[in-house]
Design a protein around this motif. Structure first.
Motif, PDB file in Angstrom:
ATOM      1  N   GLY A  78       0.821  -1.215   0.000  1.00 54.61           N
ATOM      2  CA  GLY A  78       0.000   0.000   0.000  1.00 54.61           C
ATOM      3  C   GLY A  78       0.851   1.260   0.000  1.00 54.61           C
ATOM      4  N   THR A  79       0.429   2.252   0.794  1.00 56.35           N
ATOM      5  CA  THR A  79       1.150   3.528   0.812  1.00 56.35           C
ATOM      6  C   THR A  79       2.604   3.341   1.198  1.00 56.35           C
ATOM      7  OG1 THR A  79      -0.865   4.697   1.422  1.00 56.35           O
ATOM      8  CG2 THR A  79       1.201   5.839   1.811  1.00 56.35           C
ATOM      9  N   CYS A  80       3.500   3.980   0.453  1.00 58.89           N
ATOM     10  CA  CYS A  80       4.946   3.876   0.668  1.00 58.89           C
ATOM     11  C   CYS A  80       5.294   4.195   2.128  1.00 58.89           C
ATOM     12  CB  CYS A  80       5.666   4.834  -0.264  1.00 58.89           C
ATOM     13  SG  CYS A  80       7.433   5.014   0.078  1.00 58.89           S
ATOM     14  N   PHE A  96       2.972  18.014   0.525  1.00 61.83           N
ATOM     15  CA  PHE A  96       4.155  17.157   0.501  1.00 61.83           C
ATOM     16  C   PHE A  96       3.909  15.903  -0.327  1.00 61.83           C
ATOM     17  CE2 PHE A  96       6.727  13.608   1.977  1.00 61.83           C
ATOM     18  CZ  PHE A  96       7.972  14.096   1.604  1.00 61.83           C
ATOM     19  N   VAL A  97       2.724  15.352  -0.241  1.00 58.02           N
ATOM     20  CA  VAL A  97       2.422  14.169  -1.061  1.00 58.02           C
ATOM     21  C   VAL A  97       2.645  14.486  -2.537  1.00 58.02           C
ATOM     22  CG1 VAL A  97       0.593  12.622  -1.841  1.00 58.02           C
ATOM     23  CG2 VAL A  97       0.845  13.119   0.597  1.00 58.02           C
ATOM     24  N   ALA A  98       2.213  15.674  -2.957  1.00 66.12           N
ATOM     25  CA  ALA A  98       2.433  16.085  -4.353  1.00 66.12           C
ATOM     26  C   ALA A  98       3.922  16.213  -4.652  1.00 66.12           C
ATOM     27  CB  ALA A  98       1.709  17.413  -4.608  1.00 66.12           C
ATOM     28  N   ALA A  99       4.683  16.772  -3.679  1.00 66.23           N
ATOM     29  CA  ALA A  99       6.131  16.923  -3.872  1.00 66.23           C
ATOM     30  C   ALA A  99       6.807  15.553  -3.926  1.00 66.23           C
ATOM     31  CB  ALA A  99       6.714  17.755  -2.732  1.00 66.23           C
ATOM     32  N   PHE A 100       6.327  14.616  -3.121  1.00 65.80           N
ATOM     33  CA  PHE A 100       6.858  13.247  -3.120  1.00 65.80           C
ATOM     34  C   PHE A 100       6.621  12.588  -4.478  1.00 65.80           C
ATOM     35  CE2 PHE A 100       5.720   8.748  -2.720  1.00 65.80           C
ATOM     36  CZ  PHE A 100       6.851   8.205  -2.110  1.00 65.80           C
ATOM     37  N   GLU A 101       5.400  12.698  -4.982  1.00 68.57           N
ATOM     38  CA  GLU A 101       5.077  12.078  -6.264  1.00 68.57           C
ATOM     39  C   GLU A 101       5.947  12.654  -7.380  1.00 68.57           C
ATOM     40  OE1 GLU A 101       0.915  12.733  -6.685  1.00 68.57           O
ATOM     41  OE2 GLU A 101       0.342  10.935  -5.546  1.00 68.57           O
ATOM     42  N   THR A 130       1.733   7.084  -4.825  1.00 61.25           N
ATOM     43  CA  THR A 130       2.238   6.926  -3.461  1.00 61.25           C
ATOM     44  C   THR A 130       2.294   5.453  -3.062  1.00 61.25           C
ATOM     45  OG1 THR A 130       0.008   7.097  -2.509  1.00 61.25           O
ATOM     46  CG2 THR A 130       1.254   9.153  -2.764  1.00 61.25           C
ATOM     47  N   GLU A 131       1.923   4.561  -3.970  1.00 59.35           N
ATOM     48  CA  GLU A 131       1.827   3.133  -3.657  1.00 59.35           C
ATOM     49  C   GLU A 131       3.194   2.446  -3.703  1.00 59.35           C
ATOM     50  OE1 GLU A 131      -1.243   1.497  -2.751  1.00 59.35           O
ATOM     51  OE2 GLU A 131      -1.502   3.663  -2.464  1.00 59.35           O
ATOM     52  N   LEU A 161       6.336   1.711  -6.907  1.00 61.84           N
ATOM     53  CA  LEU A 161       7.602   2.365  -6.566  1.00 61.84           C
ATOM     54  C   LEU A 161       8.706   1.331  -6.391  1.00 61.84           C
ATOM     55  CD1 LEU A 161       6.258   5.027  -4.038  1.00 61.84           C
ATOM     56  CD2 LEU A 161       7.337   5.520  -6.236  1.00 61.84           C
ATOM     57  N   ALA A 162       8.373   0.209  -5.731  1.00 59.20           N
ATOM     58  CA  ALA A 162       9.366  -0.856  -5.549  1.00 59.20           C
ATOM     59  C   ALA A 162       9.780  -1.449  -6.886  1.00 59.20           C
ATOM     60  CB  ALA A 162       8.794  -1.945  -4.634  1.00 59.20           C
TER      61      ALA A 162
END
Length: 455
Positions: free
Chosen positions: A58-60, A87-92, A100-101, A105-106
């Motif tokens: 799920g969420t990172c 921040f979520v937008a900056a992370f993406e 964000t999953e 990402l993995a």
């Protein structure tokens, strides 16, 4: 700033890869060191289960840890939800997948040799950049604000850190006095919107440092919860400074109470009135001049004028009045009688009641008013109006008349001392001791006056 980014990035990578912390714990532990969050290792273990997207892709976990950092650092801010969403937008954007999953990402970042170290370090880097931006730290090219923006907030009481988007805010007190509730609100505002530091100014306001330009409105709103405001700048009446004469053995009147009245009537009451320059007021309880009333635009000094009766003097061999006078204004003459030099006497009242034969038991309590003092590049000692005021209300009216005189006769950019020198002290005194200015108050307040104060 780049070195700091690498430190957080490398620390997070070390906690994750070398110490085998979860991605969420790694971010928390690294940020805990960098931002002094005060989190214990036991507390960070609460995030151990966020590994591998809460074990289900799920969420990172690194993102979850970063949200934990933001919650710890800004948890009492009303805009916390917006901060986290931003921040979520900056992370993406930083991880360049728009998700964000954990699973996708993995698929991009996880390797057999490093696991998800790259993703953890990129999250740490994104977090540092985001907090820097949130707190207004200047980018490499320096300040990004327009001069008119800096000038506008300066008029509100915010002074710029040179070359940055950060400011110090002057929080107004009542002569340095605040309640415990107000102190708590100021401290909380300094932690949430500043760099966590506060300091006293020479005029007893509290200065909070490191406030980002975009946080100024939120900072002011936070202070307003306790009825506090910022200010103390510009070509206006400045916050009043006073000694604490009620707790001093030499105090001749309640200087704090008078300063409080002046604060209400002239700092607050005249806050919207522009002057040719700043106008500083100080109230001192006695001639010791601890808060330098005579070096202010207007200074008030407590006075106790001795009522000495020479006919009752018994020409004692050792005169107690002469012994009590700290400036040697009271001396015995050639006939052995005590005399008081009225030109030298500063009306401290120390000699009153010292005569065992009661030749000087009484004194007249009052106030001396000095005008035209200043310190700085040019220093001027204020000149005393030739009157001992015995009525507090008359003193307050004289303060108002001095402000009105400065507004009507002063030229833009000059201090009150310059105004008095230009029009002549005798002329200024004549005006201040009459009621002419109060009768013209509405007309004077209607004048168009441009100030010249720089801070």
């Amino acid at each position: 700033m780049k070195a700091e980014l690498l430190m957080l990035k490398e620390k997070a990578g070390q906690y994750y890869f070398v110490q085998d912390k979860s991605c969420a714990e790694a971010i928390l532990l690294a940020a805990n060191e960098a931002y002094h969050l005060g989190m214990t290792e036991e507390a960070t273990k609460l995030f151990a289960g966020f590994r591998t997207g809460m074990g289900m892709g799920g969420t990172c976990g690194a993102l979850s840890g970063a949200i934990g950092v933001l919650s710890s650092k800004y948890g009492t801010r009303e805009d916390l939800k917006t901060i986290c969403a931003d921040f979520v937008a900056a992370f993406e954007q930083k991880l360049a997948l728009g998700t964000t999953e954990c699973a996708p990402l993995a698929a991009k970042y996880k390797t057999e040799g490093k696991r998800c170290r790259d993703a953890v370090e990129l999250t740490a880097e994104a977090l540092e950049e985001f907090i820097d931006k949130l707190e207004g730290k200047a980018p490499a090219e320096g300040c990004t604000l327009r001069p008119e923006d800096i000038k506008r907030v300066k008029g509100m009481g915010f002074l710029q850190h040179k070359g940055t988007n950060l400011f110090n805010a002057r929080v107004i007190t009542r002569n340095g006095r605040i309640t415990t509730e107000e102190a708590g609100v100021i401290a909380e505002a300094a932690r949430l919107y500043g760099d966590g530091h506060m300091m006293m100014t020479t005029r007893l306001t509290i200065e909070v440092s490191g406030i980002a330009y975009h946080d100024i409105d939120a900072f002011c709103a936070h202070l307003a919860k306790a009825g506090l405001s910022v200010g103390g700048t510009g070509s206006k009446v400045r916050p009043v400074v006073s000694c604490k004469a009620t707790t001093c053995q030499y105090g001749l009147y309640d200087a704090y109470a008078l300063s409080d009245e002046i604060h209400t009537r002239f700092y607050q009451g005249y806050r919207g009135v522009s002057l040719p320059h700043k106008f500083k007021i100080a109230t001192g309880g006695c001639p010791n001049n601890c808060v330098k009333p005579t070096l202010n635009d207007l200074g008030i000094v407590g006075a106790r004028v001795p009522q000495y009766h020479i006919e009752d003097c018994r020409s004692c061999k050792k005169c107690q009045l002469e012994e009590a006078c700290p400036i040697h204004a009271a001396k015995k003459n050639t006939d052995g009688k005590l005399e008081i030099d009225v030109e030298l006497c500063n009306h401290c009242g120390r000699c009153i009641g010292k005569c065992p034969f009661h030749c000087n038991d009484e004194g007249v309590d009052g106030y001396k008013v000095y005008v035209g003092g200043r310190w700085g590049k040019k220093i001027a000692h204020g000149q005393m109006l030739h009157k001992i005021f015995t009525d507090k209300n008359e003193v307050l009216d004289t303060v108002e008349k001095a402000i009105l005189l400065f507004r009507s006769a002063g030229e833009s950019g000059e201090r009150f001392a310059d105004t008095i020198n230009r029009i002549g002290f005798a002329n200024a005194e004549k005006i201040l001791l009459s009621d002419e200015l109060l009768q013209k108050k509405a007309e004077i307040l209607g004048l168009d006056v441009v100030g010249g104060a720089t801070c």
